[in-house]
Design a protein around this motif. Structure first.
Motif, PDB file in Angstrom:
ATOM      1  N   LEU A 108      71.059  63.387  85.478  1.00  0.00           N
ATOM      2  CA  LEU A 108      72.164  63.679  84.579  1.00  0.00           C
ATOM      3  C   LEU A 108      73.367  62.777  84.879  1.00  0.00           C
ATOM      4  O   LEU A 108      73.659  62.484  86.031  1.00  0.00           O
ATOM      5  N   THR A 109      74.036  62.366  83.844  1.00  0.00           N
ATOM      6  CA  THR A 109      75.284  61.629  84.042  1.00  0.00           C
ATOM      7  C   THR A 109      76.412  62.639  84.183  1.00  0.00           C
ATOM      8  O   THR A 109      76.428  63.670  83.514  1.00  0.00           O
ATOM      9  N   THR A 110      77.339  62.366  85.059  1.00  0.00           N
ATOM     10  CA  THR A 110      78.467  63.261  85.281  1.00  0.00           C
ATOM     11  C   THR A 110      79.696  62.421  85.576  1.00  0.00           C
ATOM     12  O   THR A 110      79.582  61.252  85.976  1.00  0.00           O
ATOM     13  N   GLU A 111      80.850  62.998  85.371  1.00  0.00           N
ATOM     14  CA  GLU A 111      82.096  62.276  85.648  1.00  0.00           C
ATOM     15  C   GLU A 111      82.139  61.880  87.122  1.00  0.00           C
ATOM     16  O   GLU A 111      81.795  62.662  88.004  1.00  0.00           O
ATOM     17  N   PHE A 112      82.566  60.648  87.382  1.00  0.00           N
ATOM     18  CA  PHE A 112      82.656  60.173  88.760  1.00  0.00           C
ATOM     19  C   PHE A 112      84.052  60.453  89.287  1.00  0.00           C
ATOM     20  O   PHE A 112      85.029  59.796  88.909  1.00  0.00           O
ATOM     21  N   SER A 113      84.162  61.447  90.123  1.00  0.00           N
ATOM     22  CA  SER A 113      85.460  61.801  90.722  1.00  0.00           C
ATOM     23  C   SER A 113      85.195  62.364  92.113  1.00  0.00           C
ATOM     24  O   SER A 113      85.222  63.581  92.317  1.00  0.00           O
ATOM     25  N   ASN A 563      63.792  68.562  90.932  1.00  0.00           N
ATOM     26  CA  ASN A 563      64.423  69.209  92.077  1.00  0.00           C
ATOM     27  C   ASN A 563      65.875  69.518  91.719  1.00  0.00           C
ATOM     28  O   ASN A 563      66.777  68.729  91.940  1.00  0.00           O
ATOM     29  N   GLY A 564      66.064  70.698  91.146  1.00  0.00           N
ATOM     30  CA  GLY A 564      67.398  71.080  90.692  1.00  0.00           C
ATOM     31  C   GLY A 564      68.388  71.220  91.833  1.00  0.00           C
ATOM     32  O   GLY A 564      69.588  70.978  91.643  1.00  0.00           O
ATOM     33  N   ALA A 565      67.895  71.613  93.022  1.00  0.00           N
ATOM     34  CA  ALA A 565      68.805  71.786  94.156  1.00  0.00           C
ATOM     35  C   ALA A 565      69.437  70.458  94.551  1.00  0.00           C
ATOM     36  O   ALA A 565      70.658  70.373  94.772  1.00  0.00           O
ATOM     37  N   ILE A 566      68.625  69.398  94.634  1.00  0.00           N
ATOM     38  CA  ILE A 566      69.187  68.104  95.030  1.00  0.00           C
ATOM     39  C   ILE A 566      69.995  67.497  93.882  1.00  0.00           C
ATOM     40  O   ILE A 566      70.987  66.805  94.110  1.00  0.00           O
ATOM     41  N   GLU A 567      69.584  67.786  92.636  1.00  0.00           N
ATOM     42  CA  GLU A 567      70.377  67.312  91.489  1.00  0.00           C
ATOM     43  C   GLU A 567      71.770  67.945  91.517  1.00  0.00           C
ATOM     44  O   GLU A 567      72.795  67.257  91.371  1.00  0.00           O
ATOM     45  N   GLY A 568      71.817  69.266  91.741  1.00  0.00           N
ATOM     46  CA  GLY A 568      73.103  69.943  91.805  1.00  0.00           C
ATOM     47  C   GLY A 568      73.953  69.449  92.955  1.00  0.00           C
ATOM     48  O   GLY A 568      75.177  69.294  92.825  1.00  0.00           O
ATOM     49  N   ALA A 569      73.316  69.203  94.107  1.00  0.00           N
ATOM     50  CA  ALA A 569      74.052  68.672  95.262  1.00  0.00           C
ATOM     51  C   ALA A 569      74.615  67.296  94.957  1.00  0.00           C
ATOM     52  O   ALA A 569      75.746  66.960  95.364  1.00  0.00           O
ATOM     53  N   ASN A 570      73.859  66.473  94.241  1.00  0.00           N
ATOM     54  CA  ASN A 570      74.347  65.145  93.840  1.00  0.00           C
ATOM     55  C   ASN A 570      75.563  65.253  92.927  1.00  0.00           C
ATOM     56  O   ASN A 570      76.536  64.506  93.077  1.00  0.00           O
ATOM     57  N   ILE A 571      75.504  66.179  91.974  1.00  0.00           N
ATOM     58  CA  ILE A 571      76.628  66.352  91.043  1.00  0.00           C
ATOM     59  C   ILE A 571      77.884  66.766  91.808  1.00  0.00           C
ATOM     60  O   ILE A 571      78.980  66.223  91.598  1.00  0.00           O
ATOM     61  N   ALA A 572      77.722  67.730  92.730  1.00  0.00           N
ATOM     62  CA  ALA A 572      78.876  68.205  93.499  1.00  0.00           C
ATOM     63  C   ALA A 572      79.418  67.124  94.424  1.00  0.00           C
ATOM     64  O   ALA A 572      80.620  67.097  94.723  1.00  0.00           O
ATOM     65  N   LEU A 573      78.559  66.227  94.879  1.00  0.00           N
ATOM     66  CA  LEU A 573      79.001  65.154  95.774  1.00  0.00           C
ATOM     67  C   LEU A 573      79.905  64.160  95.061  1.00  0.00           C
ATOM     68  O   LEU A 573      80.900  63.698  95.629  1.00  0.00           O
ATOM     69  N   ARG A 577      85.440  67.999  90.331  1.00  0.00           N
ATOM     70  CA  ARG A 577      85.810  68.996  89.317  1.00  0.00           C
ATOM     71  C   ARG A 577      84.672  69.982  89.085  1.00  0.00           C
ATOM     72  O   ARG A 577      84.901  71.177  88.919  1.00  0.00           O
ATOM     73  N   LYS A 578      83.440  69.479  89.073  1.00  0.00           N
ATOM     74  CA  LYS A 578      82.285  70.380  88.964  1.00  0.00           C
ATOM     75  C   LYS A 578      82.189  71.268  90.202  1.00  0.00           C
ATOM     76  O   LYS A 578      81.793  72.433  90.131  1.00  0.00           O
ATOM     77  N   ARG A 579      82.536  70.708  91.352  1.00  0.00           N
ATOM     78  CA  ARG A 579      82.460  71.470  92.594  1.00  0.00           C
ATOM     79  C   ARG A 579      83.362  72.706  92.533  1.00  0.00           C
ATOM     80  O   ARG A 579      83.031  73.755  93.070  1.00  0.00           O
ATOM     81  N   LYS A 580      84.502  72.550  91.852  1.00  0.00           N
ATOM     82  CA  LYS A 580      85.431  73.675  91.752  1.00  0.00           C
ATOM     83  C   LYS A 580      84.841  74.828  90.942  1.00  0.00           C
ATOM     84  O   LYS A 580      85.305  75.973  91.062  1.00  0.00           O
TER      85      LYS A 580
END
Length: 633
Positions: A108-113, A563-573, A577-580
């Motif tokens: 998935l593409t996500t904002e880079f922040s 692997n949704g767990a590693i995908e989610g960890a990548n997004i939060a990394l 803003r997603k981490r919040k």
């Protein structure tokens, strides 16, 4: 205490009289294949006693052996209690081998922040006219480069001590690393020269069995390296309950060290693949189930398996990575995903983040299947969740020729509906050694489609075919003749195996139905079904519906998210803003305790048929069964 020598490695250990061979193997650092957690149900920890005496009930567990194997001293390591000095041969098939570990993501593409930045600053040295302190001068330089204001950055003492020498040795040209932490900003490193391009973070999926690491460049966002490995805690027990019981016996410190060692080894492998230094990793984000993350942080998990099943903490956790024993940059931060309950952990919150279901108006169903399963139903406004024991059958346990997703495992299979000849594919294209979870699901659906089994799982032995026969204990269907296999035996599926598979799938469908009843929705209102995890990634969508593993919806609504767990960890990394949102997601999810839900057992009983007692809920399967009856006359 008796000596135990394991062959062919001649590894030696001692154990108290009455201890099991499995306990001795774990003490010796030998990782045995114990899918059922040492309960004597899966028959995967076969060993051969070469000398000495053990107490083993051959009559009770004889179903796992041929007569010849019993004569050769065959026994189950988990059920063999040592009486005196012994020598034991462990065949290769009883050891945990290279496994097909899922590292694939949807990308998935996500904002880079990101939450960590590097600032290269070229400073003017102090003079009598400008005698500003070194620290103030450095913080002003960071602010001028677009960083936080000078008064907003906290600087720990250990970093302050390094500043004067770093500034003067570099000619006042340094790179400062600043991290966003709870409460503000923190200066975590000062390096000579320009190292602004060497800024990395690690996303970690800390699973019960495996660990996956993605390294990402936090200066640009791209993936730099990927690696996977086993969780070394396996030596202390394969399942969660075994780990908690081990922790209770003063083993928490060892389990924590093994979790850190597993992550460190995987980070090292990923760093080596990428050609980067671990000291350039400034942040680690970890997603894992509640017990795994408690153990990583050195928090006692014992109370989660006692009523009322309460974890110590549910919110996200932050710490210095070094405090958890992680070998990255000494001041790097550690972020651990929040949990919902004892059984719905940070890995499922990461799945939700990866599926994007928490931001959709449409209703989605998320399913993550292993030895345990987790199910989440909902959308951006509400979510229900539950968890339960799928049983080991879907991972190859309690199935005579079931196995993990190792080389030689049959992972896909289909049957010719006329002559019943199987066509299969194995992992790494090796000769078959057994059948893993995705292959078992395919086989169950194909046997039903061919009318070899009825909706209760009974094999029709009236069909005159050499592959359908009475086995030593149960009717069975031959998947591969012994001359095709790598084990010198016919690979079969028995009627008892089929019953175990049906019970496993029934738990998952019943959980889905219970959440749907709680929400007051029907299958027609489900816009998406997301499968996360290794099992879900490899299953055939149509076959999952045919056997009644999931509610029947159009296949285009079913998606494997990897692997949704590693995908989610990548997004939060890479996206702070997603981490919040993570704590908000976790708080939004209502957990349904299936054991306390009166309707669950009714749903489970109805689901112990293929696909269900009520065929009107599965019109596609009803049509397939009608075609089968016509074909068979």
């Amino acid at each position: 205490m008796p000596d135990v020598i394991f062959l062919p490695s001649f590894r030696k250990t001692t154990i108290a009289t009455g201890g099991t061979l499995l306990e001795a193997a774990q003490k010796a650092g030998i990782h045995m294949n114990v899918v059922c957690g040492g309960q004597g149900k899966c028959g995967k920890c076969i060993v051969y006693l070469k000398s000495g005496r053990v107490d083993f009930d051959r009559e009770k567990f004889g179903k796992f052996f041929s007569g010849e194997e019993l004569e050769q001293g065959g026994c189950l390591a988990c059920q063999s209690h040592v009486l005196d000095d012994v020598q034991v041969l462990i065949p290769e098939s009883s050891l945990i081998q290279e496994q097909q570990i899922l590292i694939d993501t949807r990308g998935l593409t996500t904002e880079f922040s990101p939450s960590v930045w590097k600032y290269y600053v070229s400073l003017s040295p102090p003079t009598l006219e400008d005698p500003s302190p070194d620290l103030t001068r450095l913080l002003w330089g960071i602010e001028k480069q677009g960083g936080p204001k000078e008064g907003k950055i906290y600087v720990p003492l250990e970093v302050i001590r390094r500043i004067p020498r770093a500034l003067r040795d570099s000619g006042w040209k340094v790179t400062a690393t600043v991290a966003l932490v709870p409460g503000g900003y923190r200066l975590i490193d000062v390096e000579k020269g320009d190292s602004s391009s060497r800024l990395y973070g690690a996303a970690v999926d800390l699973g019960t069995t495996t660990v996956v690491v993605f390294l990402r460049n936090l200066a640009g966002g791209e993936v730099a390296g990927v690696a996977s490995n086993y969780n070394l805690q396996i030596s202390c027990g394969e399942d969660i309950l075994s780990r908690v019981n081990y922790a209770r016996k003063n083993g928490l410190e060892k389990l924590q060290a093994l979790a850190a060692e597993s992550i460190n080894a995987t980070i090292t492998a990923a760093a080596n693949n990428a050609g980067i230094d671990r000291d350039d990793i400034y942040e680690v984000v970890v997603a894992g189930n509640t017990i795994m993350t408690h153990i990583l942080m050195g928090i006692d998990p014992a109370y989660m398996i006692e009523e009322p099943y309460v974890p110590v903490v549910r919110r996200y956790l932050t710490s210095a990575a070094s405090r958890a024993g992680l070998e990255v940059e000494e001041n790097a931060g550690l972020f651990v995903f929040p949990a919902v309950s004892d059984f719905i952990g940070g890995d499922i919150v990461a799945d939700i983040l990866a599926s994007d279901m928490a931001e959709q108006e449409e209703i989605s169903l998320l399913i993550d299947i292993g030895t345990n399963f987790e199910v989440v139903l909902g959308n951006r406004d509400w979510m229900f969740s539950c968890a339960g024991a799928a049983g080991p059958a879907l991972e190859g346990g309690e199935v005579l020729f079931g196995m993990r997703a190792n080389p030689g495992a049959i992972e896909q299979i289909s049957l010719d509906l006329v002559d019943l000849t199987p066509a299969y594919r194995t992992i790494n294209h090796q000769k078959p050694r057994g059948i893993c979870g995705s292959g078992l699901l395919d086989l169950l659906a194909e046997l039903l489609r061919a009318c070899i089994i009825d909706r209760t799982g009974r094999i029709n032995t009236d069909i005159p075919h050499p592959r359908i026969r009475l086995g030593a204990h149960f009717p069975e269907f031959v998947v591969a003749w012994k001359d095709e296999t790598d084990i010198g035996k016919d690979i079969v599926i028995t009627e008892n195996d089929i019953k175990n598979l049906i019970m496993s799938k029934a738990s998952i469908l019943a959980a889905c139905s219970t959440l749907m009843n709680e929400a007051g929705i029907t299958r027609k209102e489900i816009a998406h079904i997301y499968f996360s995890g290794a099992f879900g990634n490899y299953i055939n969508k149509e076959n999952a519906v045919i056997i009644g593993l999931i509610p029947e919806v159009p296949q285009e609504r079913i998606e494997n998210i990897g692997n949704g767990a590693i995908e989610g960890a990548n997004i939060a990394l890479v996206n702070r803003r997603k981490r919040k949102l993570l704590d908000e997601i976790a708080k939004k999810i209502a957990y349904i305790e299936l054991n306390a839900e009166p309707s669950f057992m009714d749903e489970y009983t109805s689901s112990t048929f293929l696909p269900h007692t009520d065929l009107s809920k599965f019109p596609l399967v009803e049509q397939i069964l009608n075609e089968c009856r016509i074909r068979r006359g």
